[in-house]
Motif scaffolding. Structure first.
Motif, mmCIF file in Angstrom:
data_model
loop_
_atom_site.group_PDB
_atom_site.id
_atom_site.type_symbol
_atom_site.label_atom_id
_atom_site.label_comp_id
_atom_site.label_asym_id
_atom_site.label_seq_id
_atom_site.Cartn_x
_atom_site.Cartn_y
_atom_site.Cartn_z
ATOM 1 N N THR A 165 -68.067 28.238 15.475
ATOM 2 C CA THR A 165 -69.461 27.936 15.167
ATOM 3 C C THR A 165 -69.546 26.971 13.983
ATOM 4 N N SER A 166 -68.689 27.152 12.977
ATOM 5 C CA SER A 166 -68.689 26.222 11.844
ATOM 6 C C SER A 166 -68.369 24.805 12.324
ATOM 7 N N ASN A 167 -67.421 24.692 13.243
ATOM 8 C CA ASN A 167 -67.110 23.359 13.782
ATOM 9 C C ASN A 167 -68.283 22.788 14.562
ATOM 10 N N LEU A 168 -68.977 23.661 15.280
ATOM 11 C CA LEU A 168 -70.175 23.205 15.994
ATOM 12 C C LEU A 168 -71.193 22.645 14.990
ATOM 13 N N TYR A 169 -71.378 23.358 13.883
ATOM 14 C CA TYR A 169 -72.305 22.881 12.852
ATOM 15 C C TYR A 169 -71.830 21.530 12.303
ATOM 16 N N GLY A 170 -70.531 21.410 12.062
ATOM 17 C CA GLY A 170 -69.993 20.173 11.491
ATOM 18 C C GLY A 170 -70.237 18.979 12.408
ATOM 19 N N ILE A 171 -69.985 19.177 13.689
ATOM 20 C CA ILE A 171 -70.169 18.074 14.642
ATOM 21 C C ILE A 171 -71.671 17.786 14.813
ATOM 22 N N ALA A 172 -72.477 18.831 14.869
ATOM 23 C CA ALA A 172 -73.929 18.628 15.025
ATOM 24 C C ALA A 172 -74.503 17.904 13.802
ATOM 25 N N SER A 349 -77.403 19.873 2.846
ATOM 26 C CA SER A 349 -77.781 20.926 3.786
ATOM 27 C C SER A 349 -79.073 20.604 4.540
ATOM 28 N N THR A 350 -79.743 19.505 4.182
ATOM 29 C CA THR A 350 -80.914 19.141 4.990
ATOM 30 C C THR A 350 -80.483 18.801 6.418
ATOM 31 N N ARG A 351 -79.201 18.425 6.587
ATOM 32 C CA ARG A 351 -78.738 18.143 7.959
ATOM 33 C C ARG A 351 -78.841 19.388 8.838
ATOM 34 N N LEU A 352 -78.510 20.543 8.249
ATOM 35 C CA LEU A 352 -78.639 21.785 9.026
ATOM 36 C C LEU A 352 -80.103 22.069 9.319
ATOM 37 N N LYS A 353 -80.937 21.814 8.316
ATOM 38 C CA LYS A 353 -82.361 22.060 8.476
ATOM 39 C C LYS A 353 -82.927 21.137 9.565
ATOM 40 N N ASP A 354 -82.438 19.877 9.580
ATOM 41 C CA ASP A 354 -82.864 18.933 10.621
ATOM 42 C C ASP A 354 -82.617 19.524 12.017
ATOM 43 N N ILE A 355 -81.521 20.244 12.125
ATOM 44 C CA ILE A 355 -81.123 20.740 13.445
ATOM 45 C C ILE A 355 -81.797 22.067 13.780
ATOM 46 N N PHE A 356 -81.855 22.961 12.789
ATOM 47 C CA PHE A 356 -82.221 24.346 13.124
ATOM 48 C C PHE A 356 -83.631 24.775 12.763
ATOM 49 N N SER A 357 -84.273 24.109 11.788
ATOM 50 C CA SER A 357 -85.574 24.672 11.419
ATOM 51 C C SER A 357 -86.641 24.171 12.395
ATOM 52 N N ILE A 358 -87.505 25.078 12.735
ATOM 53 C CA ILE A 358 -88.567 24.774 13.695
ATOM 54 C C ILE A 358 -89.784 24.343 12.873
ATOM 55 N N PRO A 359 -90.415 23.228 13.201
ATOM 56 C CA PRO A 359 -91.564 22.792 12.411
ATOM 57 C C PRO A 359 -92.596 23.915 12.260
ATOM 58 N N LYS A 360 -93.192 23.994 11.084
ATOM 59 C CA LYS A 360 -94.051 25.129 10.726
ATOM 60 C C LYS A 360 -95.116 25.513 11.761
ATOM 61 N N PRO A 361 -95.839 24.537 12.320
ATOM 62 C CA PRO A 361 -96.913 24.960 13.236
ATOM 63 C C PRO A 361 -96.401 25.782 14.414
ATOM 64 N N ASP A 362 -95.099 25.586 14.772
ATOM 65 C CA ASP A 362 -94.539 26.319 15.909
ATOM 66 C C ASP A 362 -94.038 27.696 15.509
ATOM 67 N N PHE A 363 -94.030 27.952 14.224
ATOM 68 C CA PHE A 363 -93.400 29.175 13.717
ATOM 69 C C PHE A 363 -94.302 30.377 13.947
ATOM 70 N N PRO A 364 -93.753 31.491 14.370
ATOM 71 C CA PRO A 364 -94.611 32.677 14.451
ATOM 72 C C PRO A 364 -95.097 33.047 13.053
ATOM 73 N N ARG A 365 -96.277 33.600 12.967
ATOM 74 C CA ARG A 365 -96.839 33.917 11.645
ATOM 75 C C ARG A 365 -96.281 35.249 11.140
ATOM 76 N N PHE A 366 -95.662 35.196 9.966
ATOM 77 C CA PHE A 366 -95.167 36.412 9.341
ATOM 78 C C PHE A 366 -96.238 36.969 8.425
#
Ligand SMILES: *Cc1c(COP(=O)(O)O)cnc(C)c1O
Length: 530
Positions: A165-172, A349-366
């Motif tokens: 998984t770490s390698n997947l993150y690195g390549i992504a 680490s913004t590269r990870l955020k680019d890949i994994f974070s879902i833009p706020k409007p799509d986020f379920p409300r906590f």
């Protein structure tokens, strides 16, 4: 298992009354397993295995067996049929590592508490703080604690389910980086094809030398395709990156590059680059806007070896791991924490955020807003593939706290000395040949200096070599792994368990190798007399 007599409810009164007794029986059994770890069979006997297979229910029972009977079944039928790959200091297959006593106890706690680490809510739980502390202590152990001029940490770490998984993150992250620096929109938003078109890139290639198979998986998953992975090893040392070829490829204008360095390579254990080459590679990646990923699943632990002449040549190279843009490391291997634990360190680490974070409007409300990236530690779900996650940081935290730098130094020294001790024996023994051949390195001492925790060898005689692995493993005293090296069978031993005892284990291993050789020689003499 005998047929169930009655219905068993999960919240039954009987189970809660029996719980203290069941836990105490279980603890006794676990203790026995641990106390006998050094003498337990490395592999279960065929009888034990077939008994265990017989004991497996053929269907979902309409009514359960209940807690007591199921626990009995687990401890008496299943447990004896599980190998000691993690318990034995002489299980040398794959690179498995064991589990330190502190990590094991912490893992019991993790299972008991079973908290989910998806979001960071510091007011609700200490868990994400423990996780971040474990990652910074780990960075210190591995000398990845460099700071920027403003005092901030160069590296941000994340736990993953393992190095694949770490390698997947690195390549992504590499994919996202090479696109973003060419002003493409986020491929996570518009898709890889549109992003490549916007960047004017027909192709993104991954340059490596005998990259771990998980690099191939990462290429497949990230949409780059397995055909994007190009082997750039030297002809005489395929695990070693040919930087001249990389230089040629990286300059192509019709293609962006991710370079993945195997440090160490998983078949030979060798560090696939020199210090000067790694520095040169950093410059090339900067000049041609490429991404430098270092797959140091086990090799990153070279950095935690003590500073002395014994390990100097390995350390000279490994200290430059910090020139990468991203680094893969494994927890369940040399850190000796339970499966599934890997880690990933990245500069940006913004590269990870680019890949994994879902833009706020799509986020379920906590109801309670989780902490987002406001300079503080990341919200785990925004920087990784998992939402629900195990508290896998706790065993890491516990083990680093319990043993500290010197405890891990001592462990790595024992593992490296055992590997070198076996290698020296193989080198001196006329029946065996140490692999891989290292062009230009002829002296035994110099060869031994290149060895970290992994060795490869074969029998010189082809007919002995055919059966060598079976002959070694059937002694039951050690377990080695078979690989194919240069088209012929070879035996590979990876020393990764915390419990290694150099004197005892080396005596047993050399006794096994010596007796296998002696038996074969005696057989040869008989045959020649007939
Ligand atoms: C073991 C290993 C991997 C894969 O690690 P997992 O934790 O098994 O997913 C990747 N790269 C290298 C160099 C390895 O040794």
């Amino acid at each position: 298992m005998s047929p169930p007599s009655k219905e068993h409810r999960m919240n039954s009164q009987e189970d809660s009354e029996n719980l203290p007794q069941i836990i105490s029986t279980t603890h006794k059994s676990l203790l026995t397993i641990l106390q006998n770890a050094r003498t337990r069979n490395i592999l279960p006997t065929p009888d034990t295995l077939s008994r265990a297979v017989q004991s497996l229910p053929s269907h979902l029972p309409p009514h359960g067996q209940g807690l007591s009977q199921t626990t009995e079944h687990l401890l008496h039928d299943i447990a004896p049929a599980v190998s000691s790959s993690s318990l034995s200091s002489r299980y040398f297959g794959f690179v498995t590592g064991g589990t330190t006593p502190a990590a094991r106890l912490a893992d019991y706690l993790v299972t008991t508490l079973d908290e989910c680490l998806a979001v960071r809510i510091p007011a609700d739980t200490i868990a994400t703080d423990v996780e971040n502390r474990a990652l910074t202590m780990l960075a210190e152990l591995l000398h990845l604690n460099q700071t920027n001029p403003d005092g901030s940490a160069v590296w941000t770490g994340f736990f993953t389910p393992g190095s694949s998984t770490s390698n997947l993150y690195g390549i992504a992250c590499g994919r996202e980086h090479v696109l973003r620096v060419r002003e493409a929109p986020l491929s996570g938003s518009v898709g890889i094809r549109a992003a490549c078109e916007a960047a004017g890139l027909p192709e993104i290639q991954i340059l490596c030398s005998m990259g771990h198979p998980s690099i191939m998986k990462a290429a497949s998953l990230t949409g780059l395709g397995r055909s994007a992975v190009k082997q750039m090893g030297l002809p005489s040392r395929p695990w070693h990156l040919d930087v001249r070829r990389v230089q040629h490829e990286i300059q192509r204008t019709d293609c962006a590059s991710i370079v993945s360095v195997s440090l160490g390579e998983v078949n030979t254990g060798k560090v696939g680059i020199t210090a000067d080459e790694l520095k040169q590679l950093r410059q090339l990646c900067d000049r041609y806007q490429a991404w430098l990923h270092i797959d140091a699943a086990f090799g990153v632990f070279i950095n935690a070896l003590p500073d002395n002449s014994e390990f100097q040549s390995l350390k000279e190279i490994a200290q430059y791991i910090c020139l990468g843009d991203s680094i893969t490391g494994d927890g369940h291997k040399l850190l000796n924490v339970p499966f599934d634990c890997g880690f990933f360190y990245i500069r940006d680490s913004t590269r990870l955020k680019d890949i994994f974070s879902i833009p706020k409007p799509d986020f379920p409300r906590f109801a309670i807003p989780p902490v987002y990236f406001l300079g503080g530690p990341a919200n785990p779900t925004d920087v990784g593939i998992q939402n629900g996650r195990r508290f896998r940081a706790l065993p890491v935290y516990a083990s680093l706290t319990a043993y500290g730098r010197s405890g891990y130094e001592d462990m790595l020294v024992r593992q490296t000395r055992l590997a070198r001790g076996i290698a020296a024996y193989v080198w001196d023994h006329p029946v065996y040949e140490l692999l891989p051949r290292l062009p230009g390195i002829e002296k035994k001492d110099e060869v031994l200096q290149t060895i970290f925790i992994l060795i490869l060898f074969r029998a010189v005689n082809p007919s002995l070599n055919e059966s060598l692995l079976v002959r070694i493993n059937e002694t039951g005293k050690m377990y080695a792994q078979g690989v194919v090296w240069e088209g012929q069978k070879a035996v590979r031993c990876a020393i990764a368990n915390w419990a290694v005892d150099v004197k005892d284990d080396l005596a047993i291993v050399t006794e096994v190798l010596g007796s296998v050789a002696a038996k074969w020689e005696a057989g040869e003499k008989m045959r020649s007399r007939l």
